[in-house]
Write a protein that holds these residues in place. Structure first.
Motif, PDB file in Angstrom:
ATOM      1  N   ASN A  25       0.228   6.063  13.266  1.00 44.05           N
ATOM      2  CA  ASN A  25       0.711   4.928  12.643  1.00 44.05           C
ATOM      3  C   ASN A  25       1.316   3.953  13.606  1.00 44.05           C
ATOM      4  OD1 ASN A  25       2.037   3.625  10.476  1.00 44.05           O
ATOM      5  ND2 ASN A  25       3.807   4.056  11.660  1.00 44.05           N
ATOM      6  N   VAL A  85       1.188   3.726  -3.191  1.00 42.18           N
ATOM      7  CA  VAL A  85       0.086   4.602  -3.418  1.00 42.18           C
ATOM      8  C   VAL A  85       0.230   5.753  -2.052  1.00 42.18           C
ATOM      9  CG1 VAL A  85      -2.647   5.020  -3.380  1.00 42.18           C
ATOM     10  CG2 VAL A  85      -1.421   2.997  -4.356  1.00 42.18           C
ATOM     11  N   THR A  86       0.259   5.346  -1.252  1.00 37.72           N
ATOM     12  CA  THR A  86       0.035   6.140   0.296  1.00 37.72           C
ATOM     13  C   THR A  86       1.213   7.199   0.451  1.00 37.72           C
ATOM     14  OG1 THR A  86       0.743   4.587   1.948  1.00 37.72           O
ATOM     15  CG2 THR A  86      -1.588   4.685   1.412  1.00 37.72           C
ATOM     16  N   TRP A 109       0.803  15.788   2.083  1.00 36.11           N
ATOM     17  CA  TRP A 109       0.110  16.389   3.326  1.00 36.11           C
ATOM     18  C   TRP A 109       1.206  16.732   4.319  1.00 36.11           C
ATOM     19  CZ3 TRP A 109      -0.290  13.976   8.444  1.00 36.11           C
ATOM     20  CH2 TRP A 109      -1.426  14.410   9.384  1.00 36.11           C
ATOM     21  N   LEU A 145       1.004  10.558  -1.224  1.00 35.05           N
ATOM     22  CA  LEU A 145      -0.023  11.272  -0.637  1.00 35.05           C
ATOM     23  C   LEU A 145       0.392  12.045   0.656  1.00 35.05           C
ATOM     24  CD1 LEU A 145      -2.982   9.083  -1.537  1.00 35.05           C
ATOM     25  CD2 LEU A 145      -2.236  11.117  -2.758  1.00 35.05           C
ATOM     26  N   LEU A 146       1.095  11.090   1.487  1.00 35.10           N
ATOM     27  CA  LEU A 146       1.251  11.216   2.852  1.00 35.10           C
ATOM     28  C   LEU A 146       2.402  12.343   2.753  1.00 35.10           C
ATOM     29  CD1 LEU A 146       1.361   7.737   4.425  1.00 35.10           C
ATOM     30  CD2 LEU A 146      -0.353   9.492   5.209  1.00 35.10           C
ATOM     31  N   THR A 178       9.024  10.588   1.553  1.00 40.64           N
ATOM     32  CA  THR A 178       7.864   9.558   1.595  1.00 40.64           C
ATOM     33  C   THR A 178       7.610   8.980   0.266  1.00 40.64           C
ATOM     34  OG1 THR A 178       6.268  11.268   1.618  1.00 40.64           O
ATOM     35  CG2 THR A 178       6.688  10.465   3.772  1.00 40.64           C
ATOM     36  N   PRO A 190       0.954  -1.465  -0.046  1.00 45.40           N
ATOM     37  CA  PRO A 190      -0.004  -0.086  -0.007  1.00 45.40           C
ATOM     38  C   PRO A 190       0.958   1.238  -0.044  1.00 45.40           C
ATOM     39  CG  PRO A 190      -0.875  -1.469   1.512  1.00 45.40           C
ATOM     40  CD  PRO A 190       0.284  -2.177   1.111  1.00 45.40           C
ATOM     41  N   ALA A 191       2.028   1.341   0.375  1.00 44.61           N
ATOM     42  CA  ALA A 191       3.053   2.334   0.571  1.00 44.61           C
ATOM     43  C   ALA A 191       3.264   2.843  -0.863  1.00 44.61           C
ATOM     44  CB  ALA A 191       4.342   1.967   0.930  1.00 44.61           C
ATOM     45  N   THR A 212      -0.451   0.841   5.355  1.00 53.38           N
ATOM     46  CA  THR A 212      -0.948   1.846   4.892  1.00 53.38           C
ATOM     47  C   THR A 212      -0.192   3.130   4.948  1.00 53.38           C
ATOM     48  OG1 THR A 212      -3.406   0.886   4.649  1.00 53.38           O
ATOM     49  CG2 THR A 212      -3.060   3.372   4.438  1.00 53.38           C
ATOM     50  N   THR A 213       0.077   3.440   6.241  1.00 55.23           N
ATOM     51  CA  THR A 213       0.989   4.671   6.696  1.00 55.23           C
ATOM     52  C   THR A 213       2.370   4.260   6.999  1.00 55.23           C
ATOM     53  OG1 THR A 213       0.449   3.972   9.009  1.00 55.23           O
ATOM     54  CG2 THR A 213      -1.011   5.902   7.583  1.00 55.23           C
ATOM     55  N   SER A 226       8.055   5.043  -0.210  1.00 59.70           N
ATOM     56  CA  SER A 226       6.999   4.244  -0.769  1.00 59.70           C
ATOM     57  C   SER A 226       7.469   3.410  -1.755  1.00 59.70           C
ATOM     58  CB  SER A 226       5.755   5.095  -1.016  1.00 59.70           C
ATOM     59  OG  SER A 226       5.948   6.005  -2.396  1.00 59.70           O
TER      60      SER A 226
END
Length: 398
Positions: free
Chosen positions: A72, A50-51, A58, A54-55, A333, A47-48, A104-105, A337
């Motif tokens: 997390n 994709v996330t 942010w 985005l993280l 990040t 999942p990292a 995910t995080t 990822s």
């Protein structure tokens, strides 16, 4: 302040380094399925991909970094407790699904912490901070697998999962002592545009791209090792959990050279250090299939780690030298990822491949893969792209 940072980051990373190894052992012990072990490890990391971007976008605009890092860790602890109830006692799809929730995080554990360094350390102190940061990663990678192996051998793999949950809780307390960094002062572009800006910067900066391609492929090979090493222990008459000591030996050597050579490697551009070290790392792995005993392999692991040590400080340096402060969260990040996603693919591939080709052949594939990663990074750096700030490069090299 740097000591508080290192304490929080290292605690979080120790738990994270225990997770991948403990999940493999837990699934292998309860199901005896290398395929499910590989899929579960991949689900934790995948999942990292994709996330991460985005993280990062942010993080570059928020003042709630501590909250995100703490959340997390809380999720990780809860998922590890849940794993004890479901692995081997429910449908196989439940295990990787839970692993995906925790993953995910995941980029926050590496990139999220590292992106704080330029705000916590003066620019002239970044090379030293990077060496300490590499030592944090190394200390976690030494302690995590070794702790998981020891706890599993002395008590059980279930006890190792409980220790991960406890470590996650302690890291939440340590994160609470970090300073609340202000939100980034860059332009407030739309969120998705901000995400794309980080990706574009990675793709269009040749020297940063060279480092990122090399270290991403490196992690794909490392993912293969997570499955290969526990299975290889059987050929040496050792329990699968003994692979944890090999990981610890690797990182022991790595930490030694990261700390001792950190100030000297600034004489060369960071991406050059990354590519050279990864090629030498692969060459060192060619000796691993020849080891006829666990003791010999342990010595080889320390020696191989000594070769690999300068890579992490140089990787951090490449991100900092070739990226403005306003992009540090996104670059760190997003790159993390990509690395985690590559490791996921490596684990899934190894789960299918190693039972078919054997662990000796798999180790040779690891060696070849590392040398290929260095070559791919060199090619990526040769492609045309955006100009690199010579002032930044001079600040690092000089």
């Amino acid at each position: 302040m740097l000591l508080r940072y290192l304490t929080a980051a290292t605690l979080a990373r120790v738990g994270d380094e225990m997770v991948a190894f403990t999940l493999v052992l837990l699934v292998l012990q309860r199901t005896d399925s290398a395929v499910l072990a590989g899929v579960t490890g991949a689900a934790y990391a995948f999942p990292a991909i994709v996330t991460g971007p985005l993280l990062g976008a942010w993080l570059d605009r928020t003042q709630y970094r501590r909250t995100a890092l703490a959340l997390n860790q809380a999720v990780l602890g809860a998922v590890m407790v849940a794993m004890l109830a479901v692995v081997g006692h429910s449908a196989h799809w439940v295990t990787p699904m839970l692993a995906a929730v925790a993953g995910t995080t995941l980029p926050l554990v590496s990139g999220g912490f590292t992106s704080m360094l330029p705000s916590l350390a003066p620019r002239e102190g970044l090379p030293r901070a990077n060496s300490l940061e590499a030592a944090s990663f190394g200390a976690a990678t030494i302690t995590g697998p070794a702790a998981a192996a020891t706890i599993t051998a002395v008590a059980s793999v279930e006890a190792a999962a409980v220790v991960i949950a406890v470590t996650a809780a302690l890291s939440v307390l340590a994160i609470g002592r970090l300073p609340a960094l202000p939100a980034g002062d860059g332009p407030r572009e739309p969120f998705l545009s901000s995400v794309v800006a980080g990706l574009v910067h990675l793709a269009r900066t040749p020297r940063l791209r060279a480092s990122t391609v090399t270290t991403t492929l490196l992690m794909g090979v490392t993912g293969m090792l997570l499955i290969t090493l526990p299975l290889h222990m059987e050929s040496l008459g050792m329990p699968r959990s003994a692979a944890g000591y090999l990981w610890a030996a690797l990182e022991l050597g790595s930490v030694a050279t990261a700390l001792l050579l950190g100030r000297f490697q600034t004489r060369w551009r960071p991406e050059q250090v990354v590519m050279l070290v990864v090629a030498a790392y692969g060459l060192a792995f060619t000796a691993w299939p020849l080891a006829g005993s666990f003791a010999v392999l342990l010595v080889l692991a320390v020696a191989t780690g000594l070769v690999e040590g300068p890579m992490l400080p140089a990787m951090f340096g490449a991100r900092q030298v070739y990226s403005p402060v306003a992009l540090q969260g996104r670059v760190s990040t997003t790159a993390a990822s990509l690395r985690v996603g590559a490791a996921a693919l490596g684990q899934a591939t190894a789960g299918l491949l190693v039972p078919r080709v054997g662990t000796h052949t798999a180790l040779l594939l690891v060696a070849g893969g590392l040398m290929a990663a260095s070559g791919a990074g060199w090619l990526a750096g040769r492609l045309s792209g955006a100009a690199v700030s010579t002032d930044q490069g001079a600040a690092y090299v000089g």
